[in-house]
Structures are given as C-alpha cells and as structure tokens.
Design an enzyme around this catalytic site. Structure first.
Site, PDB file in Angstrom:
ATOM      1  N   LYS A   1     -26.333 -28.947   2.732  1.00 13.31           N
ATOM      2  CA  LYS A   1     -25.436 -28.071   3.225  1.00 13.31           C
ATOM      3  C   LYS A   1     -24.992 -26.500   2.087  1.00 13.31           C
ATOM      4  O   LYS A   1     -23.636 -25.611   2.388  1.00 13.31           O
ATOM      5  CB  LYS A   1     -24.176 -29.048   3.147  1.00 13.31           C
ATOM      6  CG  LYS A   1     -24.141 -29.384   2.270  1.00 13.31           C
ATOM      7  CD  LYS A   1     -22.473 -30.073   1.786  1.00 13.31           C
ATOM      8  CE  LYS A   1     -22.869 -30.963   0.589  1.00 13.31           C
ATOM      9  NZ  LYS A   1     -22.382 -30.517  -1.098  1.00 13.31           N
TER      10      LYS A   1
ATOM     11  N   LYS B   1     -26.515 -26.860 -12.481  1.00 15.73           N
ATOM     12  CA  LYS B   1     -25.507 -26.787 -12.487  1.00 15.73           C
ATOM     13  C   LYS B   1     -24.937 -26.299 -13.107  1.00 15.73           C
ATOM     14  O   LYS B   1     -23.392 -24.889 -12.904  1.00 15.73           O
ATOM     15  CB  LYS B   1     -24.865 -27.925 -12.030  1.00 15.73           C
ATOM     16  CG  LYS B   1     -25.688 -28.466 -10.058  1.00 15.73           C
ATOM     17  CD  LYS B   1     -24.929 -29.902  -9.753  1.00 15.73           C
ATOM     18  CE  LYS B   1     -24.615 -29.769  -9.139  1.00 15.73           C
ATOM     19  NZ  LYS B   1     -24.638 -31.257  -8.210  1.00 15.73           N
TER      20      LYS B   1
ATOM     21  N   LYS C   1     -35.405 -26.929   1.453  1.00 12.94           N
ATOM     22  CA  LYS C   1     -34.810 -27.717   2.312  1.00 12.94           C
ATOM     23  C   LYS C   1     -33.267 -28.034   2.718  1.00 12.94           C
ATOM     24  O   LYS C   1     -32.609 -26.545   1.964  1.00 12.94           O
ATOM     25  CB  LYS C   1     -34.712 -29.120   0.585  1.00 12.94           C
ATOM     26  CG  LYS C   1     -34.196 -30.269   0.885  1.00 12.94           C
ATOM     27  CD  LYS C   1     -34.397 -31.032  -0.344  1.00 12.94           C
ATOM     28  CE  LYS C   1     -33.391 -32.239   0.231  1.00 12.94           C
ATOM     29  NZ  LYS C   1     -33.172 -33.198  -0.977  1.00 12.94           N
TER      30      LYS C   1
END
Ligand code: TRP
Length: 342
Positions: free
Chosen positions: A210, A125, A207
């Site tokens: 969204k 991140k 995977k």
C-alpha cells in the site's frame, strides 16, 4: 473462553502457541489478507493464537492523531471481519497492554547496538525517512521481541520482511535465558503451507504494497467492488495472450496465483478453464472472484465499525486477558534480573 484458560486446567497435550501482529496502517491490502490474515484465521483451530494490533510500533512514523485513532479501530474491526474470533483467540490492541512497553525496555538492555544496526528494515526506513530517524525506529525489533516473548509463543507466522526481526527475537531470548536460566520460550518462524505471495498489479516483480504511489498496483480489502474490478482490468500482463504460468509472464502468474488463492483451484485447472480465452475475460473473472471473496468481509466490517459498543467490549476483554498472561512473564523476567518485588 479462549483455549488458553481451558488448557491450563487440563493435563492433555497442549496446543502450541502462536503470536502475530499487524500494524494499523490505514489500508489492509489483498496481499495482507491472502498472504497473512487468512492464514491466521485458519490457525485458530489448531493453535492457541494471540493476535494484536501493533499500534505502539506504528508511531515510529508520524501519525495524525485523529486519523491514527480511526485506523486503530478500523484495523481491529477489519481483523474481526476477516475471521479473527475472540472466542477462540486472544485478540487485543498492543497499547492497551502496558507490559509490552515495559518488557521492551528491559529487552533493550539485552540487545546490542550492532545487532539493531544490521536490521535491513532499519537501514531502508532510515533512508526513506531521513528527516525522522528516531530511536523508536531503531529499537522497534526489541518491542517486537517483547510482544512475542511475553506470551511464550512457540511459533510466529511472519513474512519475509519480518524474518530478520524474528531471528533477533530468538537471539534476545537465548541471551536472556543464557544469563538467568530459562525465562522465555525461543520462538520459531511459522511457515505457512500455502502462503500466497501477492505481487503488485502494475509491477508484478514487486510485492503488493500500500506504500506504492500507484494506487492501481494494490487492492485494499475494503475497496469498493467497482474499484477492485477497475484495478484488475488495468493489471499488467504480457503479449502472449495465453492464461498459463510461465517465465516472463509475471503479471499473469500473479493473477493466476490470486485466482487460485480465492477459488482453491489449481493453476492447471485455471489454465484449462481459460483455454482459448483472452486476458480481458480472465482479468474480469479474477476481479469477480476477488469481489466475491471480500464481499462478506466488507459486510461484516460495516456491521462491526457501526457497533462501537461491541468493539469496545471485545478489545477490553482481549486486553484484560492479555495483561494477565503477559504479566506473569514480565514478573518472572524482573525477578530474575533482581528487581525488588512490589
Ligand atoms: N512488525 C510487524 C510488521 O510491521 C508487526 C508486528 C509487531 C509483529 N509485533 C509483532 C509481527 C510480533 C509478528 C510478531 O509487520
């Protein structure tokens, strides 16, 4: 009344306690539902469950205030719609229970810089959001540890992406217990018997997420039926034109997995049923099955989201109850550290 209170007055064997939480990210996908939420719903009968909307975790990335507020309420309503039952489980919004932020601070002082630096999610991140590598993003796992340890949870159902954080929660609990004597239950990961791992409809080696820019790669629980059907019809397959599990058939494997998860049929049954039929028929059938699975959830969501009074009543009760339970643990930890009682 949730089991928790009843159990406190009984001497019979206690059910194990489960904690889990989900961030109010705006979109809950079919992957979140089949991989996690649906299992939470089932767990409610066999465990004392504690579920939260993790809105404190969500501000490690910048949120638009109006959208954020709506997302928190939507997440709460959607979880209710999926079957989280406040009569069976404790279900609250994290920011409504102040003990979470408080214990997180304490635990930060028992968490090493080196440990947090090794978290792969932090590394990922901070690369993705290089312009906002804030301290919250770094200490996110200690807040997660606080969530879990406050309720003395025995088990935590987590996906692969949160396993390292749970491992760290265990280490923090063990370290604290090692210094002060038993204070926290050391939580174990809960491995679901049948956890569907739903992959992207456009790149089935990844995977379903969204955050994927291609909206056709994921299905949201609240997508309209037409949208769901369109996305399934566009799903990536292979050139063999045979509905069966196989190598190099990741797209079809994924669709069979989804079909199996929503209908309860085995892969073999599905293969037999679609013998001699084309991928077009199969994709339509999967789309229809998913639409049917989600229909009652969508209907309940519409009802809840238009009944603010009901939602408010539920999350207030949940927070009140969660505070009562978590305050005991916080008090205990503070006393051990040496804080002066109020
Ligand atoms: N960090 C988790 C996620 O992003 C959500 C979460 C917050 C959580 N606190 C938790 C999960 C405690 C399990 C236990 O998915």
């Amino acid at each position: 009344m949730p089991e928790e209170i009843k159990n406190n007055t009984q001497t019979t064997e206690k059910k194990k306690r489960i904690f889990s939480a989900i961030q109010p990210s705006g979109t809950i996908t079919l992957g979140n539902y089949l991989g996690a939420l649906r299992n939470w719903v089932k767990l409610q009968d066999d465990y004392n469950c504690i579920f939260a909307v993790a809105d404190l975790h969500a501000i490690t990335v910048r949120q638009d205030p109006k959208v954020f507020k709506q997302n928190i309420l939507n997440a709460y309503a959607l979880l209710l719609a999926c079957g989280i039952d406040p009569e069976k489980s404790m279900f609250f919004i994290q920011s409504h229970v102040h003990t979470h932020a408080e214990l997180a601070w304490l635990l930060n002082c028992y968490t090493q810089f080196g440990e947090l630096s090794r978290m792969t999610q932090f590394k990922d991140k901070s690369q993705k959001h290089a312009d906002n590598v804030n301290a919250g993003l770094f200490t996110y796992p200690s807040l997660m540890a606080a969530d879990i340890l406050l309720y003395q949870a025995d088990l935590v159902p987590v996906g692969a992406d949160q396993k390292q954080h749970l491992e760290l929660s265990r280490n923090i609990a063990e370290r604290f217990n090692g210094i002060y004597g038993k204070t926290f239950t050391v939580p174990d990961p809960y491995i679901a018997e049948v956890g569907a791992r739903v992959m992207s409809l456009q790149d089935p080696t990844r995977k379903m997420s969204k955050s994927d820019e291609n909206v056709n790669s994921w299905v949201a629980v609240l997508d309209k039926p037409e949208t769901i059907m369109k996305k399934f019809k566009r799903a990536v397959t292979d050139s063999e034109a045979r509905v069966c599990v196989g190598e190099g058939k990741e797209g079809i494997n994924n669709l069979i997995g989804i079909m199996s998860a929503v209908t309860g049929k085995t892969a073999d049954q599905i293969t037999a049923e679609f013998e001699g039929k084309g991928y077009g028929d199969f994709k339509t059938a999967v789309g229809e099955a998913v639409i049917e699975e989600l229909r009652p959830i969508q209907e309940r969501f519409d009802r809840y989201i238009n009944d603010k009074a009901y939602l408010e009543e539920q999350y207030r009760k949940g927070a009140e109850f969660a505070l009562k339970i978590s305050q005991r643990t916080l008090d205990k930890a503070m006393k051990k550290i040496g804080y002066l009682p109020k």
